[in-house]
Write a protein that holds these residues in place. Structure first.
Motif, PDB file in Angstrom:
ATOM      1  N   LEU A 261      22.559   0.822 -56.668  1.00  0.00           N
ATOM      2  CA  LEU A 261      23.674   1.698 -57.049  1.00  0.00           C
ATOM      3  C   LEU A 261      24.374   2.617 -55.862  1.00  0.00           C
ATOM      4  CD1 LEU A 261      25.356   3.290 -59.427  1.00  0.00           C
ATOM      5  CD2 LEU A 261      23.432   4.651 -59.684  1.00  0.00           C
ATOM      6  N   LEU A 262      23.250   2.698 -54.920  1.00  0.00           N
ATOM      7  CA  LEU A 262      23.578   3.656 -53.835  1.00  0.00           C
ATOM      8  C   LEU A 262      24.249   2.912 -52.516  1.00  0.00           C
ATOM      9  CD1 LEU A 262      20.582   5.922 -53.517  1.00  0.00           C
ATOM     10  CD2 LEU A 262      22.531   6.114 -54.961  1.00  0.00           C
ATOM     11  N   GLN A 263      24.073   1.590 -52.568  1.00  0.00           N
ATOM     12  CA  GLN A 263      24.391   1.050 -51.433  1.00  0.00           C
ATOM     13  C   GLN A 263      26.081   0.864 -51.422  1.00  0.00           C
ATOM     14  OE1 GLN A 263      23.401  -3.346 -51.840  1.00  0.00           O
ATOM     15  NE2 GLN A 263      23.032  -3.382 -49.818  1.00  0.00           N
ATOM     16  N   ASP A 264      26.295   1.103 -49.977  1.00  0.00           N
ATOM     17  CA  ASP A 264      27.947   1.071 -49.921  1.00  0.00           C
ATOM     18  C   ASP A 264      28.541   2.085 -50.565  1.00  0.00           C
ATOM     19  OD1 ASP A 264      27.347  -1.236 -48.018  1.00  0.00           O
ATOM     20  OD2 ASP A 264      27.645  -2.645 -49.854  1.00  0.00           O
ATOM     21  N   ARG A 265      28.027   3.047 -50.915  1.00  0.00           N
ATOM     22  CA  ARG A 265      28.603   4.154 -51.635  1.00  0.00           C
ATOM     23  C   ARG A 265      28.346   5.440 -50.915  1.00  0.00           C
ATOM     24  NH1 ARG A 265      29.650   1.697 -57.001  1.00  0.00           N
ATOM     25  NH2 ARG A 265      27.925   0.461 -57.209  1.00  0.00           N
TER      26      ARG A 265
ATOM     27  N   PRO B  32      31.609   3.310 -58.998  1.00  0.00           N
ATOM     28  CA  PRO B  32      32.386   4.132 -58.376  1.00  0.00           C
ATOM     29  C   PRO B  32      32.189   4.320 -56.786  1.00  0.00           C
ATOM     30  CG  PRO B  32      30.490   5.343 -58.936  1.00  0.00           C
ATOM     31  CD  PRO B  32      30.302   3.983 -59.569  1.00  0.00           C
ATOM     32  N   LYS B  33      32.914   4.883 -56.129  1.00  0.00           N
ATOM     33  CA  LYS B  33      32.903   5.156 -54.606  1.00  0.00           C
ATOM     34  C   LYS B  33      31.991   6.024 -54.122  1.00  0.00           C
ATOM     35  CE  LYS B  33      36.316   2.197 -53.027  1.00  0.00           C
ATOM     36  NZ  LYS B  33      37.310   2.260 -53.752  1.00  0.00           N
ATOM     37  N   ILE B  34      31.798   6.979 -55.138  1.00  0.00           N
ATOM     38  CA  ILE B  34      30.803   8.210 -54.677  1.00  0.00           C
ATOM     39  C   ILE B  34      29.892   8.297 -55.957  1.00  0.00           C
ATOM     40  CG2 ILE B  34      30.845  10.399 -54.483  1.00  0.00           C
ATOM     41  CD1 ILE B  34      33.470  10.615 -53.244  1.00  0.00           C
TER      42      ILE B  34
END
Ligand code: ATP
Ligand code: MG
Length: 593
Positions: free
Chosen positions: A532-536, A505-507
């Motif tokens: 998972l957190l990268q670029d989101r 997901p984006k968020i």
């Protein structure tokens, strides 16, 4: 164990006519079957009327005139009629069962679909056992009315008309005499009907109570056992069961008295027929055959009256069931796609809360929240238990809508886009992981039907779940059990991280995503989490300092307000709430709150 009785979906009393109008529109598409069934029923009534005529004919004509050769024909007539009766009765009730089942199949599907689209708060308000009983018992009640109830009513009306017409035609005085007993029957029916209905209402209430109790104690069996509450729960169950028994016995008492009372009134009618018929026969106005026929008809009339009263019962019960079903069908979800909703397209993924105030029930849980979660960055939410951290994530996914203020993503208010486009771009790893009863693979790929096995495996690897999955007897095809009971807390958490990774997901919202992991496992999945957190845009609710320190921005909540925000260093320098929490953490080496 949860639920505020004053808030649940209370049935509003609908009119019985409305119920029939609704049911009628549900069966209308099957009008062909209904017409055939009605014709069959008409024949049933005609045959039931005709068979006693053979008796009269036999007594009045065949016997006095010694027409021996007629006896064979009479026998054939009676048996032939009986055979036709079997055929027509079968056709009628079988077809009506089909009609009823089809209509209710759709109603049940509609109901389930409607509930699936209901707000999250709907499920906060209603008890699961109640909802289940509306899906099953109440729908069955309506089906019973449609299939057998209405068909019998029709048969009875036909029979009633045929017989009373005949009686009046043959001897109107005697017919009137019999008719006089009917108001009495009607009164009895009303009197007992009311009592029986009241008892059944209690039966249904106690059934729902028992359902709720079963639901709570079976799914909470570990709680029950760990507090050695088995006997206590058995006792409480027994109380509910007893209420049910009393209500049922009460209904049975009324029912058992009602039948004999109807019989009693019928015997009065029979007495009238015998005495008055004998008089009339002696005067030459009637024949012996007619008396015999009247007596048989009197029996036949008893069925409609008794059944009509039972039907009135069914109608009342069905009306109560219908009310409960409508109470659900009439709740419009507050949270749904707005008209002309756009699809949410996320570019930077910047989330902004504009002066958001929110209450689940009455007290405000979030107060004037004005914050920005930077696109592509990780923001940590910290604060004591109950300060509203999880609530923020629930508003973002629109499980609830704020009472005041608004939430935007890249400047678009989230209540102007479709729910599916919003939710499909938000990944949630929540505080209590929810698993469905299926395989590990089903659970990782939940909602991603197109995911291939390679993608699933990659997600599991990054989430550091591959190791334990491989050790399971069936690997990815192992069943996780109801709500995932066959997995440990940390394993469940890793499955849900893999699920979020696969969704891509984006968020991303991580609610204490690592709380059930030991330090070693947490370290091991740090890399996975980092990916998972990268670029989101990530919103991380964490109690562990390590997770928080790495965040780009930290927001400190207390009692539903933002009390501080900044980077780790800034907040430490500030010497406020965060610093206090930080000191506690170091002194206890425990959790952050
Ligand atoms: N479904 C609900 N209905 C009513 N009140 C609720 C509901 N969910 C949470 N609350 C209340 O809202 C407040 C904030 O709850 P929330 O779950 O957001 O806290 P939290 O900061 O996530 O706490 P924790 O760190 O313990 O998870 C609490 O006082 C809680 O009692
Ligand atoms: Mg929480």
């Amino acid at each position: 164990m949860r639920g505020n009785p004053s808030l649940e979906e209370k049935p509003r009393k609908q009119s019985v006519r409305q119920m029939f109008a609704d049911l009628f529109s549900r069966v209308r598409p099957q009008w062909r079957l209904i017409i055939i069934a009605m014709i069959a029923v008409l024949f049933v009534a005609l045959i039931e009327f005709a068979i006693p005529q053979f008796i009269q004919f036999t007594i009045d004509i065949v016997i006095p005139e010694q027409q021996l050769d007629m006896l064979g024909w009479i026998f054939a007539g009676v048996i032939g009629g009986a055979i036709l009766l079997v055929g027509f009765q079968f056709t009628g009730s079988y077809l009506m069962a089909i009609v009823g089942q089809r209509a209710l199949y759709e109603l049940r599907n509609d109901l389930y679909k409607h509930m699936q689209h209901a707000d999250v708060s709907f499920f906060d308000r209603n008890r699961t056992g109640d909802l289940m009983s509306r899906m099953t018992n109440d729908v069955n009640m309506l089906q019973q009315l449609l299939s057998s109830g209405l068909l019998n009513l029709l048969t009875d009306i036909f029979i009633f008309i045929a017989i009373s017409t005949y009686m009046f035609y043959v001897n109107w005085q005697l017919a009137t005499l019999i008719l006089v007993t009917f108001p009495l029957l009607f009164y009895l029916t009303r009197y007992f009907g009311k009592r029986i209905r009241k008892a059944y209402l209690k039966v249904q209430g106690s059934l729902a109570d028992m359902n709720n109790h079963l639901q709570d104690t079976f799914s909470g069996v570990r709680l029950v056992k760990s507090f050695a509450m088995e006997d206590y729960e058995a006792e409480r169950f027994s109380e509910r069961n007893e209420t049910n028994r009393h209500a049922n016995i009460d209904a049975a008492k009324n029912f058992s008295l009602f039948g004999p009372m109807v019989n009693f009134v019928n015997y009065i009618g029979m007495g009238a027929v015998v005495v008055f018929g004998a008089l009339q026969t002696m005067e030459g106005n009637m024949t012996v055959g007619m008396i015999a026929t009247f007596l048989v008809y009197l029996r036949l009339l008893q069925n409609p009256i008794r059944r009509v009263s039972r039907l009135m019962n069914t109608i009342q019960q069905a009306a109560a069931a219908y009310d409960r079903i409508m109470a659900i069908l009439e709740t419009r979800p507050a949270i749904q796609d707005p008209p002309s909703a756009k699809t949410l397209s996320i570019k930077h993924g910047e989330i902004t809360f504009h002066d958001v105030t929110f209450a689940y029930e009455e007290t405000n849980v979030l107060k004037h929240i004005d914050v920005r979660f930077q696109g592509g960055k990780t923001t940590a939410l910290v604060g004591p238990s109950g300060s509203g951290k999880t609530t923020i994530t629930q508003l973002l996914t629109r499980f609830y809508d704020p009472g005041e203020g608004s939430i935007t993503i890249d400047g678009t208010p989230i209540d102007e886009v479709t729910l599916s486009s919003l939710r499909s771009q938000i990944g949630v790893v929540s505080q209590d992981v929810v698993l469905v009863n299926g395989t590990i693979r089903d659970n990782i790929a939940y909602g991603q039907a197109n995911a291939c096995m390679n993608e699933i495996k990659t997600a599991a690897q990054i989430a550091h779940a591959e190791g334990f999955i491989k050790e399971l007897p069936d690997g990815y095809d192992s069943m996780v059990g109801e709500r995932g009971v066959k997995l440990s807390g940390g394993q469940k958490q890793r499955i849900s991280i893999a699920r979020a990774l696969l969704k891509d997901p984006k968020i991303i919202l991580l609610d204490e995503a690592t709380s059930a992991l030991d330090t070693e496992a947490e370290k091991a999945i740090q890399a996975g989490l980092a990916q998972l957190l990268q670029d989101r845009t990530a919103l991380v609710i964490a109690h562990r300092l390590s997770t928080i320190q790495n965040a780009d921005h930290i927001i400190v909540l207390d009692e539903g307000r933002v009390v501080e925000q900044g980077t780790h260093e800034e907040l430490l320098r500030f010497n406020g709430r965060y610093q206090h929490l930080h000191r506690m953490q170091y002194s206890k080496q425990g959790v952050f709150s």
